[in-house]
Design a protein around this motif. Structure first.
Motif, PDB file in Angstrom:
ATOM      1  N   LEU A 156       0.826  -1.210   0.000  1.00 19.60           N
ATOM      2  CA  LEU A 156       0.000   0.000   0.000  1.00 19.60           C
ATOM      3  C   LEU A 156       0.860   1.260   0.000  1.00 19.60           C
ATOM      4  CD1 LEU A 156      -2.915  -1.071   2.383  1.00 19.60           C
ATOM      5  CD2 LEU A 156      -2.883  -1.005  -0.130  1.00 19.60           C
ATOM      6  N   ALA A 157       1.987   1.226   0.688  1.00 20.45           N
ATOM      7  CA  ALA A 157       2.903   2.366   0.666  1.00 20.45           C
ATOM      8  C   ALA A 157       3.430   2.593  -0.749  1.00 20.45           C
ATOM      9  CB  ALA A 157       4.055   2.141   1.638  1.00 20.45           C
ATOM     10  N   LYS A 158       3.818   1.515  -1.431  1.00 19.44           N
ATOM     11  CA  LYS A 158       4.297   1.632  -2.819  1.00 19.44           C
ATOM     12  C   LYS A 158       3.197   2.170  -3.725  1.00 19.44           C
ATOM     13  CE  LYS A 158       7.621  -2.201  -2.835  1.00 19.44           C
ATOM     14  NZ  LYS A 158       7.890  -3.532  -3.433  1.00 19.44           N
ATOM     15  N   LEU A 159       1.970   1.681  -3.529  1.00 22.05           N
ATOM     16  CA  LEU A 159       0.858   2.135  -4.367  1.00 22.05           C
ATOM     17  C   LEU A 159       0.567   3.615  -4.143  1.00 22.05           C
ATOM     18  CD1 LEU A 159      -1.540  -0.935  -4.107  1.00 22.05           C
ATOM     19  CD2 LEU A 159      -0.199  -0.219  -6.101  1.00 22.05           C
ATOM     20  N   ARG A 160       0.648   4.073  -2.894  1.00 20.86           N
ATOM     21  CA  ARG A 160       0.423   5.502  -2.610  1.00 20.86           C
ATOM     22  C   ARG A 160       1.444   6.371  -3.340  1.00 20.86           C
ATOM     23  NH1 ARG A 160       0.050   3.497   2.742  1.00 20.86           N
ATOM     24  NH2 ARG A 160      -2.130   3.149   3.239  1.00 20.86           N
ATOM     25  N   VAL A 161       2.697   5.954  -3.318  1.00 22.06           N
ATOM     26  CA  VAL A 161       3.751   6.701  -4.005  1.00 22.06           C
ATOM     27  C   VAL A 161       3.482   6.703  -5.513  1.00 22.06           C
ATOM     28  CG1 VAL A 161       6.201   6.689  -4.620  1.00 22.06           C
ATOM     29  CG2 VAL A 161       5.506   6.353  -2.240  1.00 22.06           C
ATOM     30  N   SER A 162       3.145   5.553  -6.055  1.00 19.62           N
ATOM     31  CA  SER A 162       2.905   5.442  -7.498  1.00 19.62           C
ATOM     32  C   SER A 162       1.706   6.275  -7.935  1.00 19.62           C
ATOM     33  CB  SER A 162       2.674   3.980  -7.892  1.00 19.62           C
ATOM     34  OG  SER A 162       3.833   3.224  -7.673  1.00 19.62           O
ATOM     35  N   ILE A 163       0.648   6.261  -7.129  1.00 18.21           N
ATOM     36  CA  ILE A 163      -0.543   7.051  -7.472  1.00 18.21           C
ATOM     37  C   ILE A 163      -0.209   8.536  -7.419  1.00 18.21           C
ATOM     38  CG2 ILE A 163      -2.831   7.741  -6.629  1.00 18.21           C
ATOM     39  CD1 ILE A 163      -3.244   4.771  -5.869  1.00 18.21           C
ATOM     40  N   THR A 164       0.553   8.949  -6.431  1.00 15.83           N
ATOM     41  CA  THR A 164       0.965  10.351  -6.328  1.00 15.83           C
ATOM     42  C   THR A 164       1.793  10.754  -7.534  1.00 15.83           C
ATOM     43  OG1 THR A 164       0.929  10.234  -3.922  1.00 15.83           O
ATOM     44  CG2 THR A 164       2.205  12.028  -4.897  1.00 15.83           C
ATOM     45  N   GLU A 165       2.722   9.890  -7.936  1.00 14.31           N
ATOM     46  CA  GLU A 165       3.555  10.180  -9.119  1.00 14.31           C
ATOM     47  C   GLU A 165       2.688  10.279 -10.376  1.00 14.31           C
ATOM     48  OE1 GLU A 165       6.437   7.045  -9.037  1.00 14.31           O
ATOM     49  OE2 GLU A 165       7.653   8.047  -7.512  1.00 14.31           O
ATOM     50  N   ASP A 166       1.723   9.365 -10.541  1.00 12.57           N
ATOM     51  CA  ASP A 166       0.818   9.415 -11.697  1.00 12.57           C
ATOM     52  C   ASP A 166       0.025  10.715 -11.710  1.00 12.57           C
ATOM     53  OD1 ASP A 166       1.626   6.946 -12.590  1.00 12.57           O
ATOM     54  OD2 ASP A 166      -0.306   5.957 -12.301  1.00 12.57           O
ATOM     55  N   THR A 167      -0.489  11.099 -10.534  1.00 16.48           N
ATOM     56  CA  THR A 167      -1.273  12.332 -10.428  1.00 16.48           C
ATOM     57  C   THR A 167      -0.421  13.552 -10.759  1.00 16.48           C
ATOM     58  OG1 THR A 167      -2.660  11.306  -8.739  1.00 16.48           O
ATOM     59  CG2 THR A 167      -2.719  13.706  -8.881  1.00 16.48           C
ATOM     60  N   ASP A 168       0.814  13.579 -10.252  1.00 18.40           N
ATOM     61  CA  ASP A 168       1.724  14.681 -10.532  1.00 18.40           C
ATOM     62  C   ASP A 168       2.038  14.766 -12.026  1.00 18.40           C
ATOM     63  OD1 ASP A 168       1.737  15.300  -7.853  1.00 18.40           O
ATOM     64  OD2 ASP A 168       3.718  14.430  -7.470  1.00 18.40           O
ATOM     65  N   GLU A 169       2.232  13.613 -12.671  1.00 16.41           N
ATOM     66  CA  GLU A 169       2.498  13.600 -14.112  1.00 16.41           C
ATOM     67  C   GLU A 169       1.308  14.148 -14.895  1.00 16.41           C
ATOM     68  OE1 GLU A 169       3.771   9.801 -15.611  1.00 16.41           O
ATOM     69  OE2 GLU A 169       5.300   9.610 -14.057  1.00 16.41           O
ATOM     70  N   LEU A 170       0.090  13.774 -14.483  1.00 18.94           N
ATOM     71  CA  LEU A 170      -1.111  14.267 -15.165  1.00 18.94           C
ATOM     72  C   LEU A 170      -1.239  15.777 -15.002  1.00 18.94           C
ATOM     73  CD1 LEU A 170      -3.774  11.538 -14.287  1.00 18.94           C
ATOM     74  CD2 LEU A 170      -2.819  12.060 -16.534  1.00 18.94           C
ATOM     75  N   ARG A 171      -0.971  16.277 -13.811  1.00 18.59           N
ATOM     76  CA  ARG A 171      -1.060  17.717 -13.578  1.00 18.59           C
ATOM     77  C   ARG A 171      -0.022  18.468 -14.416  1.00 18.59           C
ATOM     78  NH1 ARG A 171      -1.786  17.325  -7.137  1.00 18.59           N
ATOM     79  NH2 ARG A 171      -3.989  16.850  -7.160  1.00 18.59           N
ATOM     80  N   GLY A 172       1.163  17.881 -14.537  1.00 15.89           N
ATOM     81  CA  GLY A 172       2.214  18.514 -15.325  1.00 15.89           C
ATOM     82  C   GLY A 172       1.890  18.538 -16.812  1.00 15.89           C
ATOM     83  N   ALA A 173       1.091  17.584 -17.269  1.00 16.88           N
ATOM     84  CA  ALA A 173       0.736  17.500 -18.681  1.00 16.88           C
ATOM     85  C   ALA A 173      -0.363  18.495 -19.051  1.00 16.88           C
ATOM     86  CB  ALA A 173       0.276  16.083 -19.036  1.00 16.88           C
ATOM     87  N   LEU A 174      -1.053  19.019 -18.039  1.00 17.66           N
ATOM     88  CA  LEU A 174      -2.163  19.948 -18.318  1.00 17.66           C
ATOM     89  C   LEU A 174      -1.707  21.329 -18.544  1.00 17.66           C
ATOM     90  CD1 LEU A 174      -4.826  18.712 -15.785  1.00 17.66           C
ATOM     91  CD2 LEU A 174      -4.704  18.249 -18.212  1.00 17.66           C
TER      92      LEU A 174
END
Length: 84
Positions: free
Chosen positions: A66-84
């Motif tokens: 779950l800790a790994k998944l939280r980090v990965s989800i945060t990274e995915d979200t940050d990438e999406l925000r950067g693409a906007l």
């Protein structure tokens, strides 16, 4: 099942792809524990029995996963925000 900013009205192909991608970042044991515990809704004791491991191992594997998944989800979200 909503995934990091996903829709609650139903699972989309993109949501499923994200879940598969996130789970691929886990070890095989972590992946099995997460799926059995949260997708199949088994208790920690039932997961332990199914996998032939100690309940404490289920708890620690689940915590790490779950800790790994939280980090990965945060990274995915940050990438999406950067693409906007």
């Amino acid at each position: 099942m909503p995934v990091a900013g996903g829709s609650t009205s139903g699972t989309t192909v993109e949501d499923r792809d994200q879940v598969v991608r996130l789970l691929a970042g886990l070890t095989e044991r972590e992946r099995r524990v997460v799926v059995l515990r949260h997708y199949c809704d088994l208790s920690e004791a039932a997961v332990a029995a199914e996998l032939g491991i100690a309940p404490g191992t289920v708890k620690s594997a689940l915590s790490r996963a779950l800790a790994k998944l939280r980090v990965s989800i945060t990274e995915d979200t940050d990438e999406l925000r950067g693409a906007l």
